[in-house]
Design a protein around this motif. Structure first.
Motif, mmCIF file in Angstrom:
data_model
loop_
_atom_site.group_PDB
_atom_site.id
_atom_site.type_symbol
_atom_site.label_atom_id
_atom_site.label_comp_id
_atom_site.label_asym_id
_atom_site.label_seq_id
_atom_site.Cartn_x
_atom_site.Cartn_y
_atom_site.Cartn_z
ATOM 1 N N HIS A 293 59.663 107.659 100.520
ATOM 2 C CA HIS A 293 58.347 107.055 100.704
ATOM 3 C C HIS A 293 57.750 106.747 99.337
ATOM 4 O O HIS A 293 57.985 107.461 98.361
ATOM 5 C CB HIS A 293 57.431 108.002 101.489
ATOM 6 N N SER A 294 56.958 105.691 99.287
ATOM 7 C CA SER A 294 56.389 105.265 98.011
ATOM 8 C C SER A 294 55.236 106.133 97.538
ATOM 9 O O SER A 294 54.805 106.021 96.388
ATOM 10 C CB SER A 294 55.909 103.808 98.122
ATOM 11 N N ALA A 295 54.718 107.013 98.411
ATOM 12 C CA ALA A 295 53.597 107.876 98.021
ATOM 13 C C ALA A 295 54.023 108.850 96.925
ATOM 14 O O ALA A 295 55.146 109.351 96.917
ATOM 15 C CB ALA A 295 53.082 108.644 99.235
ATOM 16 N N LYS A 296 53.114 109.126 96.013
ATOM 17 C CA LYS A 296 53.347 110.140 94.993
ATOM 18 C C LYS A 296 53.250 111.515 95.657
ATOM 19 O O LYS A 296 52.295 111.813 96.375
ATOM 20 C CB LYS A 296 52.299 110.030 93.884
ATOM 21 N N SER A 297 54.257 112.345 95.438
ATOM 22 C CA SER A 297 54.331 113.648 96.098
ATOM 23 C C SER A 297 54.225 114.779 95.084
ATOM 24 O O SER A 297 54.967 114.813 94.095
ATOM 25 C CB SER A 297 55.647 113.763 96.877
ATOM 26 N N THR A 298 53.296 115.704 95.337
ATOM 27 C CA THR A 298 53.096 116.861 94.465
ATOM 28 C C THR A 298 52.998 118.116 95.311
ATOM 29 O O THR A 298 52.149 118.205 96.212
ATOM 30 C CB THR A 298 51.801 116.728 93.650
ATOM 31 N N LEU B 273 50.252 114.204 99.140
ATOM 32 C CA LEU B 273 50.870 112.882 99.105
ATOM 33 C C LEU B 273 49.781 111.850 98.870
ATOM 34 O O LEU B 273 48.822 111.750 99.640
ATOM 35 C CB LEU B 273 51.595 112.598 100.414
ATOM 36 N N THR B 274 49.926 111.084 97.791
ATOM 37 C CA THR B 274 48.937 110.066 97.440
ATOM 38 C C THR B 274 49.593 108.701 97.552
ATOM 39 O O THR B 274 50.516 108.374 96.803
ATOM 40 C CB THR B 274 48.415 110.270 96.002
ATOM 41 N N PRO B 275 49.139 107.871 98.501
ATOM 42 C CA PRO B 275 49.808 106.586 98.733
ATOM 43 C C PRO B 275 49.498 105.561 97.655
ATOM 44 O O PRO B 275 48.465 105.643 96.975
ATOM 45 C CB PRO B 275 49.224 106.137 100.083
ATOM 46 N N GLU B 276 50.395 104.597 97.485
ATOM 47 C CA GLU B 276 50.126 103.479 96.584
ATOM 48 C C GLU B 276 48.892 102.729 97.093
ATOM 49 O O GLU B 276 48.734 102.507 98.294
ATOM 50 C CB GLU B 276 51.326 102.532 96.538
ATOM 51 N N GLY B 277 48.019 102.372 96.177
ATOM 52 C CA GLY B 277 46.827 101.641 96.565
ATOM 53 C C GLY B 277 45.645 102.522 96.874
ATOM 54 O O GLY B 277 44.551 102.018 97.176
ATOM 55 N N ALA C 189 49.285 105.385 105.901
ATOM 56 C CA ALA C 189 49.107 103.937 106.056
ATOM 57 C C ALA C 189 47.665 103.508 105.825
ATOM 58 O O ALA C 189 47.392 102.354 105.503
ATOM 59 C CB ALA C 189 49.565 103.495 107.442
ATOM 60 N N ALA C 190 46.726 104.444 105.967
ATOM 61 C CA ALA C 190 45.309 104.131 105.758
ATOM 62 C C ALA C 190 44.918 104.220 104.283
ATOM 63 O O ALA C 190 43.738 104.089 103.955
ATOM 64 C CB ALA C 190 44.443 105.070 106.582
ATOM 65 N N LYS C 191 45.899 104.432 103.399
ATOM 66 C CA LYS C 191 45.679 104.462 101.951
ATOM 67 C C LYS C 191 44.749 105.604 101.527
ATOM 68 O O LYS C 191 43.945 105.456 100.606
ATOM 69 C CB LYS C 191 45.113 103.128 101.448
ATOM 70 N N ARG C 192 44.877 106.736 102.197
ATOM 71 C CA ARG C 192 44.117 107.916 101.796
ATOM 72 C C ARG C 192 45.084 109.076 101.571
ATOM 73 O O ARG C 192 46.159 109.122 102.176
ATOM 74 C CB ARG C 192 43.065 108.285 102.839
ATOM 75 N N PRO C 193 44.746 110.030 100.706
ATOM 76 C CA PRO C 193 45.639 111.166 100.448
ATOM 77 C C PRO C 193 45.859 112.011 101.698
ATOM 78 O O PRO C 193 44.983 112.114 102.567
ATOM 79 C CB PRO C 193 44.896 111.966 99.373
ATOM 80 N N VAL C 194 47.027 112.627 101.760
ATOM 81 C CA VAL C 194 47.386 113.503 102.868
ATOM 82 C C VAL C 194 47.903 114.822 102.299
ATOM 83 O O VAL C 194 48.733 114.825 101.385
ATOM 84 C CB VAL C 194 48.464 112.860 103.761
ATOM 85 N N ILE C 195 47.408 115.914 102.832
ATOM 86 C CA ILE C 195 47.866 117.251 102.437
ATOM 87 C C ILE C 195 48.636 117.849 103.595
ATOM 88 O O ILE C 195 48.134 117.888 104.725
ATOM 89 C CB ILE C 195 46.680 118.169 102.064
#
Length: 464
Positions: free
Chosen positions: A128-133, A154-158, A202-208
């Motif tokens: 996935h393109s999201a940045k993962s930490t 997970l922080t999505p692109e955009g 997909a909503a371009k918001r961070p997910v934990i």
């Protein structure tokens, strides 16, 4: 991802409930019917496997061995099961999960963080393109002992540099072994909650995504323990504000979300929030297929899901210091040990349709052991009896749920209505437990977007 891997992954150890008469053909109603359905969808013979149809990093011999010794439902499930054990490292060093000698004073204090990976597919390894930490934080178990837990941001692109809102996902049943932690499975492409995570991103918001206490990190994971689940979720949400580069702070609106065991954890977090994390900016919550009465669901469980009863027995025994060798024969002890070291898919396939009377010394079913030795600890996990924050909440549940009785979801929504909460109740006709999960996702995202925008959901209390 929406095959048996998802079916078994989302399943909590809970019994069957009859579907409405007009829809009973959509879900198995008895063990015999379920056995016939599985027999009709038997896995391919191992002779059909070759280098072109086994996962990267798994030898043909390993794949054939997996097929020959198991009852996977489809060839894809065989690949998934093999991938659980044989894919490359998740990207998070094993050393990262070790608890340091000193933990922060405050619950939710960040211990450390590391870059990680989120793969969507164990066979194709699509990242996935999201940045993962992945980050470690301090929490506290039910006995008051300071513990380390982990979660993944997970922080999505955009996404905006400063997050206005974020989603905190409590995952469904993963297993009770460290290797089953979502942060590890996301890195291997074997995390069935990937469908929910991807939907939220997909909503371009961070997910934990929360690992839960004792999954990945040292110490025991107490399966479906409401206090430890709830604290893990709330402290992960506090800690992420201090993860470097998160863009999340005290003003960021949070939604707590979960289904099945994740719904249990989300509801537990809501019930603990005012006392444990009063400063969190929780804007809304979505709880799906919540097993509010664990005793009822465990004791009515179908043998299809024996693995989850084994998870429960292992966990309940640890919490009560009960010596299982007093009640289980060697076969039973071996079954508990085996399930305790297997993640959801593997455990479910290995222990499906086990006659639990063959596991006890006196020939009684494991449910009787729960009744006589673990009733108190099971009853302590009861939900729906405490106040929750005054926020919009969505309760979703399929009328055809074959695992967690539909009436539990309806009763929870009604209880929150009676307490004056703003409740949207979404019942659907998704076939079975997982069908209800998939059917609810679009509604969950709509609810999320509207509540983050400050709009109240439609009130369902009038019809409950």
């Amino acid at each position: 991802m929406l095959s048996a891997a998802a079916v078994t992954g989302l399943t909590l150890a809970l019994g069957t409930v009859a579907a409405p008469a007009q829809a009973q053909s959509l879900a198995p109603q008895t063990d015999d019917e379920a056995k016939r359905m599985i027999k009709d969808r038997q896995a391919e013979d191992s002779s059909s496997l070759n280098k072109s149809n086994v996962p990267e990093g798994v030898s043909v011999e390993q794949a054939k061995e997996a097929v020959d010794k198991s009852d996977e439902i489809t060839a894809s499930d065989v690949e998934y099961a093999a991938a659980l054990e044989d894919l490359p490292d998740s990207g998070v060093p094993e050393e990262f999960y070790k608890t340091p000698e000193q933990l922060p004073t405050e619950n939710g204090g960040v211990v450390k963080q590391t870059p990680s990976k989120f793969y969507l597919d164990p066979v194709k390894l699509i990242e996935h393109s999201a940045k993962s930490t992945t980050y470690m934080y301090k929490t506290t178990d039910e006995k008051g002992t300071a513990r380390a837990a982990t979660a993944t941001l997970l922080t999505p692109e955009g996404a905006s540099e400063q997050a206005k809102d974020a989603v905190v996902i409590s995952p469904g049943t993963q297993g009770i072994a460290d290797k089953c932690a979502p942060s590890r499975q996301m890195g291997m492409g074997t995390e069935y909650e990937g469908v929910s995570v991807t939907s939220a991103l997909a909503a371009k918001r961070p997910v934990i995504v929360v690992d839960y206490l004792g999954l990945g990190t040292e110490g025991t994971h107490h399966y479906v323990n409401r206090v430890e689940e709830g604290r893990s979720v709330l402290d992960a949400a506090k800690a992420v504000q201090n993860v470097e580069g998160s863009g999340i702070n005290g003003d960021t609106k949070l939604q707590l979300r979960g289904y099945s065991q994740g719904g249990h954890a989300t509801t537990a977090a809501l019930e603990l929030a005012d006392d444990w994390a009063p400063g969190l900016n929780i804007a809304s919550a979505s709880a799906g297929a919540v097993p509010t009465d664990l005793y009822k669901t465990v004791t009515e469980m179908s043998s299809t899901y024996t693995a989850f009863l084994l998870y429960g027995v292992a966990s309940f025994a640890d919490q009560t210091d009960v010596d299982l060798s007093k009640y289980l024969n060697q076969k039973g002890l071996d079954a508990v040990e085996s399930a305790s070291n297997q993640c959801t898919l593997e455990a479910t396939l290995s222990h499906a349709f086990t006659d639990t009377t063959t596991l006890t010394k006196d020939g009684s079913p494991l449910q009787e052991l729960v009744e006589t030795e673990f009733r108190d600890v099971v009853d302590n996990q009861r939900l729906g009896r405490a106040e929750i924050p005054d926020i919009p909440v969505l309760v979703n549940h399929s009328r055809l749920d074959d695992i967690i009785p539909f009436e539990m979801g309806k009763e929870l929504a009604s209880t929150w209505c009676d307490a004056g909460n703003k409740v949207a109740f979404e019942d659907n006709l998704g076939p079975g437990h997982v069908g209800g999960y998939i059917a609810a996702l679009p509604r969950v995202e709509t609810f999320t977007n509207r509540t983050f925008a400050g709009k109240a959901p439609l009130d369902s209390c009038w019809r409950l």
